[in-house]
Design a protein around this motif. Structure first.
Motif, PDB file in Angstrom:
ATOM      1  N   VAL A 169      14.258 -59.426  18.688  1.00  0.00           N
ATOM      2  CA  VAL A 169      14.800 -58.456  19.637  1.00  0.00           C
ATOM      3  C   VAL A 169      13.704 -57.524  20.158  1.00  0.00           C
ATOM      4  O   VAL A 169      13.680 -57.157  21.319  1.00  0.00           O
ATOM      5  CB  VAL A 169      15.945 -57.647  18.989  1.00  0.00           C
ATOM      6  N   VAL A 170      12.791 -57.179  19.305  1.00  0.00           N
ATOM      7  CA  VAL A 170      11.710 -56.295  19.750  1.00  0.00           C
ATOM      8  C   VAL A 170      10.439 -57.087  20.083  1.00  0.00           C
ATOM      9  O   VAL A 170       9.334 -56.651  19.845  1.00  0.00           O
ATOM     10  CB  VAL A 170      11.397 -55.183  18.711  1.00  0.00           C
ATOM     11  N   GLY A 171      10.650 -58.295  20.614  1.00  0.00           N
ATOM     12  CA  GLY A 171       9.520 -59.084  21.096  1.00  0.00           C
ATOM     13  C   GLY A 171       8.778 -59.857  20.046  1.00  0.00           C
ATOM     14  O   GLY A 171       7.594 -60.157  20.182  1.00  0.00           O
ATOM     15  N   GLY A 172       9.471 -60.188  18.983  1.00  0.00           N
ATOM     16  CA  GLY A 172       8.819 -60.896  17.884  1.00  0.00           C
ATOM     17  C   GLY A 172       8.687 -62.386  18.100  1.00  0.00           C
ATOM     18  O   GLY A 172       8.005 -63.056  17.344  1.00  0.00           O
ATOM     19  N   GLY A 173       9.364 -62.913  19.106  1.00  0.00           N
ATOM     20  CA  GLY A 173       9.306 -64.352  19.332  1.00  0.00           C
ATOM     21  C   GLY A 173      10.332 -65.092  18.515  1.00  0.00           C
ATOM     22  O   GLY A 173      11.136 -64.501  17.792  1.00  0.00           O
ATOM     23  N   GLY A 174      10.335 -66.432  18.660  1.00  0.00           N
ATOM     24  CA  GLY A 174      11.262 -67.258  17.916  1.00  0.00           C
ATOM     25  C   GLY A 174      12.636 -67.301  18.537  1.00  0.00           C
ATOM     26  O   GLY A 174      12.856 -66.828  19.658  1.00  0.00           O
ATOM     27  N   LEU A 175      13.593 -67.875  17.797  1.00  0.00           N
ATOM     28  CA  LEU A 175      14.953 -68.059  18.307  1.00  0.00           C
ATOM     29  C   LEU A 175      15.618 -66.729  18.619  1.00  0.00           C
ATOM     30  O   LEU A 175      16.432 -66.623  19.539  1.00  0.00           O
ATOM     31  CB  LEU A 175      15.789 -68.844  17.285  1.00  0.00           C
TER      32      LEU A 175
END
Lengths: 220, 346
Positions: A169-175
């Protein structure tokens, strides 16, 4: 319904790989720190092989503080630390830092609890045979607690899958990022459904493999 | 073989609320080479603490524990670990490693001592042969019976070729038949390996079957100690008498007592005679009857074995004039028999 183009499929595949990458690395890192911490927590406890009330109190308090932090707050609170280590606080590699930091106290408690289940007499028998503290840790505590340790490892991994989505949600990447940016912010419900299904499959797979390994190592 | 000397040992526990519990008080014991020494007491008497003080699983508060001339209480931790390898220990709950096979458990002390793998395998096989579990080498403890687990425990304790074996309630979790076979095994290794054995137990049966000497522990003190025969034939304290009674029932059976009537003429006195070994063969009773003119009514008799020495008790009612009874009892005492004159309700 948006069309499922090659590009979208590519994004989903990449998101999945990113999630697996984040979870794998942070599980490894959290065990590198959490396992020894859990062992120290155990052996310094009252009536254990190296009782040390002050150290036990100190570590116990730190672990409790770490565990009471809501992950989403931790994520933001340690941004300066993340930046220091990775150079940035955005992206999959950067998310590994908060994921690991959040999981270390969790792992430490799990490890301590698993090893606490070993009957005191078994440890005492090893002491009576002249085993050193290190020998007791490596040859008694870890192997005897193995089924429970594996179960804890599975629990940690699955918890980290959930947390990694939060980091997304805070731009961490992944699904997590896919679900948030496309599914939520752009109202692409199919993307939301696909990512959630993929997360469910991932969790199921981890649990299945974990249960199989737990059963294999359990000789009790 | 090993000698064990315990000198004015005491153990005090401090509880969390600051009060102190005296677990052991002024314990002195001297156990020679090759002996099977029993320590008997009720639960809470301190016997478990005592045996755990011998290999420093519990640190004595005061006093010394000297094994083969070495004061274990004075050893730094590394040397203590080495000394512990010369002292085997088995437990009531066996305390086997559930994650290792039978062979793995027996190998454990050898691995700890850094013995090379090939030597370990050879030695493990020999030990498993000795305890009769060779075909269970690759089985996990969860699949074994209690008696088999204790055999593994014994093999493991003997792996590092100790000279002293500590047994903490070794048969208390076993059924009577298995108890017998484990005791037999302990006796066998005592002879074969010239091993000194110290056994803690609350079962007098264990003492009776294999021990040479015994100490009775009660309320954190040793109240009585001596050869097993002495304790059985002439217990000095109430605790010892209770233990003896638990395996040698010398009390007059209830139905005998109820049907018993005092004689119509003369006095009567109840006498319990204990005889050991050789004196059991002499015609003491008939001599007494002939010489002193008293009648003897046999109320109860029993012969038992204490570590293969026959031990019998006989409860007689002596009937006759008081002076003759007195003389007859005096005669019995002179025969070096153990005589107890009982009151009517004993």
């Amino acid at each position: 319904m948006s069309e499922w183009t090659g590009e979208l499929l590519h994004m989903v595949a990449q998101g999945t790989l990113e999630t697996i990458y984040m979870v794998t690395v942070s599980v490894v890192v959290s065990y590198i720190f959490g396992l020894p911490l859990g062992v120290i927590l155990l052996i310094t406890g009252e009536g254990q092989i190296k009782p040390n009330p002050r150290l036990y109190q100190l570590l116990g308090t730190l672990v409790n503080i770490g565990r009471s932090f809501p992950f989403i707050i931790l994520l933001i609170a340690i941004i300066p630390f993340t930046r220091l280590i990775v150079g940035t606080f955005i992206g999959t590699t950067a998310s590994i830092v908060p994921l690991s930091v959040g999981a270390i106290p969790f792992v430490a408690r799990l490890v301590e609890t698993s090893m606490r289940e070993i009957p005191r007499g078994v440890i005492e028998a090893a002491q009576a045979m002249g085993a050193s503290t290190w020998q007791i840790i490596t040859r008694v505590l870890v192997p005897e607690a193995m089924p429970s340790l594996v179960a804890g490892f599975v629990l940690t991994t699955i918890t980290l899958v959930g947390y990694s989505a939060m980091a997304g949600v805070v731009g961490g990447g992944g699904l997590g990022t896919l679900a948030y940016q496309y599914g939520f912010q752009r109202y692409q419900n199919d993307m939301m459904v696909v990512t959630v299904i993929l997360l469910i499959i991932l969790v199921q797979l981890i649990q299945m493999v974990g249960d199989y390994v737990t059963a294999r190592v359990n000789k009790r | 073989m090993a000698t064990v000397k315990i000198e004015s040992l005491s153990k005090v526990y401090s509880t969390r609320d600051g009060s102190q519990i005296q677990a052991l008080q002024d314990i002195n014991l001297d156990i020679p080479d090759g002996e099977i020494f029993g320590i008997i007491g009720l639960s809470g008497a301190g016997k478990s603490t005592l045996i755990r003080c011998i290999n420093m699983l519990e640190r004595p508060t005061t006093g010394r524990v000297i094994v083969d001339g070495r004061d274990l209480t004075a050893l730094p931790s590394k040397e203590l670990r080495h000394a512990r390898r010369q002292i085997g220990m088995i437990f009531q709950q066996f305390n086997l490693l559930s994650s290792r096979t039978v062979a793995g458990n027996v190998a454990f002390p050898l691995e700890i001592a850094g013995i090379p793998r090939t030597a370990v395998r050879q030695r493990v096989n020999n030990l498993l042969d000795m305890v009769g579990l060779a075909e269970k080498a690759d089985v996990y403890p969860a699949e074994l019976s209690g008696g088999q687990k204790q055999r593994v425990g014994i093999a493991r304790a003997l792996a590092s070729e100790p000279r002293l074996l500590l047994c903490d309630e070794p048969t208390s979790a076993l059924d009577p038949q298995t108890t017998g076979s484990i005791l037999h095994l302990l006796q066998e290794i005592n002879k074969k390996l010239d091993l000194t054995i110290i056994i803690i137990t609350h079962e007098m049966q264990v003492i009776k079957e294999i021990c040479d000497r015994v100490a009775v522990i009660d309320q954190s003190r040793i109240v009585e100690a001596g050869s097993v025969l002495d304790i059985f034939t002439a217990p000095q304290t109430k605790t010892a008498r209770e233990f003896v009674k638990s395996v040698l029932n010398t009390a007059i059976p209830e139905e005998v007592r109820q049907n018993h009537r005092p004689p119509e003429t003369g006095e009567s006195r109840l006498v319990r005679i204990s005889f050991i070994g050789r004196s059991a063969g002499q015609p003491v009773i008939s001599t007494m009857i002939k010489e002193f003119g008293v009648h003897a009514n046999i109320l109860f008799g029993k012969i038992d074995h204490i570590k293969s020495t026959p031990f019998g008790t006989l409860t007689l009612e002596l009937i006759g004039p008081p002076a003759d009874i007195e003389a007859a009892v005096g005669f019995l005492r002179r025969q070096q028999l153990n005589i107890e004159v009982l009151s009517e309700n004993e």
